[in-house]
Write a protein that holds these residues in place. Structure first.
Motif, PDB file in Angstrom:
ATOM      1  N   PRO A   1     -39.278  57.332  13.128  1.00  0.00           N
ATOM      2  CA  PRO A   1     -38.312  56.531  13.891  1.00  0.00           C
ATOM      3  C   PRO A   1     -38.311  56.868  15.376  1.00  0.00           C
ATOM      4  O   PRO A   1     -38.215  55.987  16.230  1.00  0.00           O
ATOM      5  CB  PRO A   1     -36.968  56.892  13.249  1.00  0.00           C
ATOM      6  CG  PRO A   1     -37.299  57.396  11.899  1.00  0.00           C
ATOM      7  CD  PRO A   1     -38.626  58.068  12.044  1.00  0.00           C
TER       8      PRO A   1
ATOM      9  N   ARG B   1     -39.425  54.073  18.116  1.00  0.00           N
ATOM     10  CA  ARG B   1     -38.467  53.704  19.161  1.00  0.00           C
ATOM     11  C   ARG B   1     -39.163  53.656  20.521  1.00  0.00           C
ATOM     12  O   ARG B   1     -38.970  52.727  21.300  1.00  0.00           O
ATOM     13  CB  ARG B   1     -37.332  54.727  19.168  1.00  0.00           C
ATOM     14  CG  ARG B   1     -36.368  54.567  20.301  1.00  0.00           C
ATOM     15  CD  ARG B   1     -35.308  55.646  20.182  1.00  0.00           C
ATOM     16  NE  ARG B   1     -34.418  55.627  21.331  1.00  0.00           N
ATOM     17  CZ  ARG B   1     -33.358  56.385  21.437  1.00  0.00           C
ATOM     18  NH1 ARG B   1     -33.045  57.212  20.463  1.00  0.00           N
ATOM     19  NH2 ARG B   1     -32.597  56.334  22.484  1.00  0.00           N
ATOM     20  N   ILE B   2     -39.982  54.667  20.794  1.00  0.00           N
ATOM     21  CA  ILE B   2     -40.704  54.679  22.065  1.00  0.00           C
ATOM     22  C   ILE B   2     -41.648  53.489  22.127  1.00  0.00           C
ATOM     23  O   ILE B   2     -41.735  52.784  23.140  1.00  0.00           O
ATOM     24  CB  ILE B   2     -41.492  56.002  22.222  1.00  0.00           C
ATOM     25  CG1 ILE B   2     -40.532  57.190  22.281  1.00  0.00           C
ATOM     26  CG2 ILE B   2     -42.363  55.963  23.471  1.00  0.00           C
ATOM     27  CD1 ILE B   2     -41.236  58.545  22.311  1.00  0.00           C
TER      28      ILE B   2
ATOM     29  N   ASN C   1     -39.700  50.172  22.684  1.00  0.00           N
ATOM     30  CA  ASN C   1     -39.170  50.078  24.050  1.00  0.00           C
ATOM     31  C   ASN C   1     -40.284  49.855  25.070  1.00  0.00           C
ATOM     32  O   ASN C   1     -40.164  49.038  25.987  1.00  0.00           O
ATOM     33  CB  ASN C   1     -38.385  51.345  24.407  1.00  0.00           C
ATOM     34  CG  ASN C   1     -37.004  51.354  23.794  1.00  0.00           C
ATOM     35  OD1 ASN C   1     -36.453  50.303  23.488  1.00  0.00           O
ATOM     36  ND2 ASN C   1     -36.450  52.531  23.588  1.00  0.00           N
TER      37      ASN C   1
ATOM     38  N   MET D   1     -28.699  48.297  10.363  1.00  0.00           N
ATOM     39  CA  MET D   1     -28.183  49.638  10.647  1.00  0.00           C
ATOM     40  C   MET D   1     -29.319  50.556  11.105  1.00  0.00           C
ATOM     41  O   MET D   1     -29.165  51.355  12.038  1.00  0.00           O
ATOM     42  CB  MET D   1     -27.498  50.218   9.415  1.00  0.00           C
ATOM     43  CG  MET D   1     -26.842  51.568   9.670  1.00  0.00           C
ATOM     44  SD  MET D   1     -25.959  52.205   8.259  1.00  0.00           S
ATOM     45  CE  MET D   1     -24.567  51.107   8.215  1.00  0.00           C
ATOM     46  N   GLU D   2     -30.472  50.419  10.467  1.00  0.00           N
ATOM     47  CA  GLU D   2     -31.612  51.235  10.877  1.00  0.00           C
ATOM     48  C   GLU D   2     -32.068  50.865  12.289  1.00  0.00           C
ATOM     49  O   GLU D   2     -32.430  51.733  13.083  1.00  0.00           O
ATOM     50  CB  GLU D   2     -32.763  51.057   9.875  1.00  0.00           C
ATOM     51  CG  GLU D   2     -32.499  51.705   8.537  1.00  0.00           C
ATOM     52  CD  GLU D   2     -33.439  51.214   7.443  1.00  0.00           C
ATOM     53  OE1 GLU D   2     -33.497  51.876   6.396  1.00  0.00           O
ATOM     54  OE2 GLU D   2     -34.113  50.165   7.629  1.00  0.00           O
TER      55      GLU D   2
ATOM     56  N   ASP E   1     -29.747  52.418  14.674  1.00  0.00           N
ATOM     57  CA  ASP E   1     -30.021  53.849  14.825  1.00  0.00           C
ATOM     58  C   ASP E   1     -31.264  54.071  15.683  1.00  0.00           C
ATOM     59  O   ASP E   1     -31.296  54.928  16.552  1.00  0.00           O
ATOM     60  CB  ASP E   1     -30.197  54.462  13.443  1.00  0.00           C
ATOM     61  CG  ASP E   1     -30.333  55.961  13.504  1.00  0.00           C
ATOM     62  OD1 ASP E   1     -29.515  56.589  14.182  1.00  0.00           O
ATOM     63  OD2 ASP E   1     -31.253  56.501  12.879  1.00  0.00           O
TER      64      ASP E   1
ATOM     65  N   LEU F   1     -32.695  52.129  17.958  1.00  0.00           N
ATOM     66  CA  LEU F   1     -32.571  51.752  19.361  1.00  0.00           C
ATOM     67  C   LEU F   1     -31.338  52.353  20.015  1.00  0.00           C
ATOM     68  O   LEU F   1     -31.126  52.172  21.212  1.00  0.00           O
ATOM     69  CB  LEU F   1     -32.510  50.222  19.488  1.00  0.00           C
ATOM     70  CG  LEU F   1     -33.772  49.485  19.039  1.00  0.00           C
ATOM     71  CD1 LEU F   1     -33.602  47.986  19.179  1.00  0.00           C
ATOM     72  CD2 LEU F   1     -34.980  49.944  19.844  1.00  0.00           C
ATOM     73  N   ALA F   2     -30.525  53.065  19.201  1.00  0.00           N
ATOM     74  CA  ALA F   2     -29.302  53.693  19.725  1.00  0.00           C
ATOM     75  C   ALA F   2     -28.407  52.664  20.396  1.00  0.00           C
ATOM     76  O   ALA F   2     -27.875  52.888  21.484  1.00  0.00           O
ATOM     77  CB  ALA F   2     -29.652  54.833  20.675  1.00  0.00           C
ATOM     78  N   VAL F   3     -28.286  51.515  19.793  1.00  0.00           N
ATOM     79  CA  VAL F   3     -27.333  50.516  20.272  1.00  0.00           C
ATOM     80  C   VAL F   3     -26.433  50.142  19.100  1.00  0.00           C
ATOM     81  O   VAL F   3     -26.816  50.311  17.937  1.00  0.00           O
ATOM     82  CB  VAL F   3     -28.023  49.254  20.839  1.00  0.00           C
ATOM     83  CG1 VAL F   3     -28.877  49.617  22.030  1.00  0.00           C
ATOM     84  CG2 VAL F   3     -28.860  48.568  19.774  1.00  0.00           C
TER      85      VAL F   3
END
Lengths: 420, 184
Positions: B69, B73-74, B77, B149-150, B153, B155-157
Motif C-alpha cells: 500500500p 500510494r506513491i 500520486n 475504505m482501502e 487509507d 491516499l490518506a483522505v
C-alpha cells in the motif's frame, strides 16, 4: 453500470499494453547511489533555533487578520512559525494575494486573500492547487481543513494540505504553488437561513455510517475539488515561487498499553509538529466487526481537532487486533507540555436500513431540522438539510444523528504523554 | 522473498532488497501507472521514480507496515502528477461506440478479437476523457480492486472524498455514454 465489466476491460487493457515479462531493473541499477541516511542525529531544537532567527523579521505579520478554525495552525501562528509572503498576482481582474505559508513534516498550509471583480463577488468557487518544491521533497496527499473570512469584495482563506516528506527534505523548501480558480454560477439553495446547505450520504460504507459535508457550510471558500479539475469560469493558473522553512517532526515511541472493558489498546508512536500530531494506536477487536476508536487529543489545555483516522493495514479476515493512525490538528508550542489521548469508545458502523434512515431523520427533526432523505439505490442513502432554526449547529446535529448507524463498545482508554 | 526481508536487506544497504521489490511489484505498478497516464514510457518512468524514492527514504520506512500500500500510494500520486503535467486528456468524440453496450451487454465472444480490440479502444478513450484524479479513482477501485475504505487509507483522505471522486468519475462516464449514444 456493470462494474465487473469495467474491471475486465481494465485488466485487458493493462495486460495488452504492459507485458508480464517487462523489467525495469537494468535501467534502474544505473541510477542507484547509496541511500542517504535519515537525519536522526540532528537536533530539532537547533533547527528550530535557526528557524526562529529566520522568522524574526516577520514579527509584524498580521495574524490577527485571519479567523482560524484550526488549533494546529493557531499554534504555529502563536509560535511565530509561519512565513509572511505578501506576494500577489492579478489575472483577469482577479487578484490573489499569498499572505503566508507554513510547512512542517506533517503538512503545508497557506493563507491567501482573494479580490475578485464585482461581477464575480460572492460566486461559489472551485480551486485546483498543485504544490511542489524543486528538490521533490514531498508528495501531496490531499486537501485538509480550512476556513475563510471577509466580505464579498475581499475574502481571506486558509488551506491545509496533507503531505508526505521524504527523509532528505532540506531546511528550506524552494516552493512553487500553482492555483487555478473556477467561479461557478450562483445557485438557489434550498435552505433559506442557517448558514448554507448541508448535504451528504451515508449507510453502508464502513466506519461512521457515511460522511457529511457540514463543514463546507462554514465560511470556507465553497467546494474544493480534487487537484487538477475546476469547473465554471476558470481564472489562472496563478503561479507563486517562494522559500519556506521546513520544520521536522518530533518522533516519540511511548508504547503505553491500557486495558478497559477487557480490551487492550496500545499507543505505539507519535509524530509531533507545531501544527499537527499523528498518533498510531493498536487495539484488540472486541468482535470480528469493523471497529474504530472514537479518539480525542488534548494538547496541554487545548482540545485538538481530529483531522482523520486511517487503518495501517488492509482488513484481514479473522484478524483480532488492528492498528490505525489518527491525525490531529494540535498545537505544539515548542515547550514542554502534556498530551492526553483518549479513546472514549470503539465504534462500528451498522448496515443501512430504511428503519435506521427514518430514525436518522427523526433525530434531526426533533431539533427542528428539516431533512430530505432519499435511497441511494442500494448504496446507502443521500440526505439534504432543507431547513433549520437559527442558532442550531447543523453540522454537529448531523454528526450526532449518524449515531443511529453506530454500535459502541465502551472504554475509555487514556494515554498521557510528556512532550519535551 | 518476503517484503519484510527485502526491506531489511535494503535498509542494510544491499540493493538486492530493492531488486526483489522491483521484481515483485513492477508489473502491477507499471500497469497501474499506465492506466492513469496512458503512456507506456511515462508509466515506466513513474514507477522507476517511485522505486528510487523508496530507495532514498527506506531508512524512514516503518517495517511494521505493509510495503505494497505504501508503494502503490506513491505510484498513484506520481502517476496523477505526471498525467497532469503531460496534459494527456482526449477531447470527447461524437462517433464513439455505444457505452451502454459496453457496460451492460453480454460479454463479447472471445473468438472475436476485432470486437474485443474495439471495445478496449473505446474504454481507453473513455478513461482519457476523465481527469487524472478521476482516472486514479477508477483504477484504484476497479483495477486494484480496493474498497473505498482501502482507498481512503491508501491516499490518506477521508472516505467521503473517495466517494466523491468515484461519484464524479462514474457521473462523467455516464455523461460520455449519453453523449456518444445520443441518449439524454
Amino acid at each position: 453500470m456493470n462494474e465487473q465489466r469495467i474491471r475486465e476491460y481494465l485488466q485487458d487493457i493493462a495486460r495488452q499494453e504492459i507485458a508480464d515479462n517487462m523489467t525495469l531493473w537494468e535501467n534502474m541499477k544505473a541510477e542507484l547511489t547509496p541511500p542517504r541516511r535519515a537525519r536522526t542525529t540532528r537536533s530539532m531544537s537547533l533547527v528550530l533555533a535557526s528557524l526562529f532567527m529566520m522568522l524574526a523579521a516577520a514579527a509584524a505579520f498580521a495574524v490577527a487578520r485571519f479567523q482560524v478554525f484550526d488549533p494546529g495552525i493557531e499554534g504555529a501562528m502563536a509560535a511565530d512559525l509561519v512565513t509572511e509572503l505578501g506576494i500577489s498576482q492579478t489575472i483577469a481582474d482577479v487578484t490573489l494575494m499569498l499572505d503566508w505559508a507554513y510547512a512542517d513534516a506533517n503538512r503545508i498550509a497557506i493563507g491567501y486573500s482573494l479580490t475578485p471583480p464585482e461581477r464575480l463577488q460572492g460566486a461559489p468557487m472551485d480551486q485546483s492547487v498543485m504544490l511542489t518544491d524543486d528538490a521533490g521533497s514531498f508528495t501531496m496527499d490531499g486537501i485538509g481543513g480550512g476556513g475563510g473570512s471577509g466580505d464579498l469584495s475581499e475574502a481571506q482563506y486558509i488551506a491545509s494540505y496533507g503531505v508526505t516528506f521524504f527523509d532528505d527534505a532540506p531546511e528550506v523548501l524552494h516552493m512553487r504553488l500553482e492555483m487555478t480558480l473556477g467561479f461557478l454560477p450562483e445557485v438557489e439553495t434550498p435552505m433559506a437561513e442557517g448558514g448554507g446547505v448541508v448535504t451528504g450520504s451515508g449507510g453502508g460504507f464502513g466506519y461512521g455510517g457515511g460522511s457529511s459535508s457540514a463543514e463546507e457550510a462554514t465560511p470556507a471558500p465553497g467546494i474544493r475539488l480534487p487537484m487538477g479539475s475546476v469547473s465554471g469560469e476558470q481564472v489562472g493558473p496563478f503561479v507563486f515561487e517562494f522559500d519556506l522553512p521546513f520544520i521536522p517532526a518530533l518522533e516519540l515511541t511511548p508504547t503505553q498499553t491500557v486495558e478497559a472493558n477487557g480490551v487492550t489498546m496500545t499507543l505505539e508512536r507519535m509524530s509531533v509538529t507545531p501544527s499537527m500530531t499523528v498518533v498510531d494506536l493498536c487495539f484488540d477487536l472486541p468482535t470480528p466487526d469493523d471497529w474504530m476508536p472514537d479518539v480525542t487529543l488534548t494538547a496541554g489545555e487545548t482540545e485538538a481537532f481530529l483531522a482523520g483516522w486511517g487503518m495501517q493495514d488492509l482488513p484481514v479476515p479473522g484478524e483480532t487486533r488492528r492498528c490505525g493512525t489518527a491525525t490531529f490538528y494540535a498545537p505544539y508550542l515548542l515547550e514542554p507540555t502534556t498530551f492526553t489521548i483518549t479513546a472514549a469508545a470503539l465504534e462500528t458502523s451498522m448496515d443501512f436500513t430504511a428503519d435506521r434512515a427514518q430514525r436518522f431523520e427523526e433525530v434531526l427533526r426533533a431539533q427542528g431540522i428539516a431533512v430530505d432523505v432519499t435511497d441511494a439505490g442500494g448504496e446507502g442513502f443521500n440526505y439534504s438539510i432543507v431547513g433549520a432554526p437559527d442558532g442550531v449547529d447543523v453540522g454537529r446535529a448531523v454528526e450526532e444523528a449518524f449515531d443511529v448507524f453506530k454500535e459502541k463498545f465502551a472504554g475509555p482508554w487514556t494515554f498521557t504523554v510528556a512532550i519535551p | 522473498m518476503e517484503d519484510l526481508q527485502s526491506i531489511k536487506q535494503l535498509k542494510s544497504g544491499d540493493i538486492g532488497g530493492l531488486e526483489a521489490l522491483v521484481q515483485k511489484y513492477q508489473v502491477q505498478a507499471v500497469r497501474t501507472a499506465y492506466l492513469i497516464t496512458h503512456d507506456r514510457a511515462l508509466a515506466e518512468d513513474v514507477v522507476q521514480a517511485a522505486y528510487l524514492r523508496v530507495y532514498r527514504s527506506i531508512e524512514r520506512f516503518d517495517v511494521r507496515r505493509p510495503f505494497a500500500p505504501y508503494f502503490l500510494r506513491i505510484v498513484v500520486n506520481e502517476a496523477v502528477q505526471a498525467a497532469r503535467r503531460a496534459g494527456r486528456q482526449m477531447p470527447l468524440a461524437d462517433d464513439a461506440p455505444d457505452w451502454d453496450m459496453l457496460l451492460n451487454a453480454d460479454a463479447p465472444d472471445p473468438q472475436d478479437e476485432v470486437e474485443a480490440s474495439e471495445l478496449r479502444e473505446t474504454v481507453r478513450r473513455a478513461l482519457l476523457a476523465l481527469s487524472p484524479e478521476q482516472r486514479a479513482a477508477i483504477v484504484m477501485r476497479y483495477y486494484l480492486d480496493l474498497s473505498e475504505m482501502e482507498m481512503s487509507d491508501l491516499l490518506a483522505v477521508p472516505t467521503g472524498t473517495i466517494k466523491w471522486r468515484l461519484h464524479a468519475a462514474r457521473k462523467q462516464l455516464r455523461g460520455l455514454l449519453q453523449r456518444w449514444t445520443g441518449e439524454g
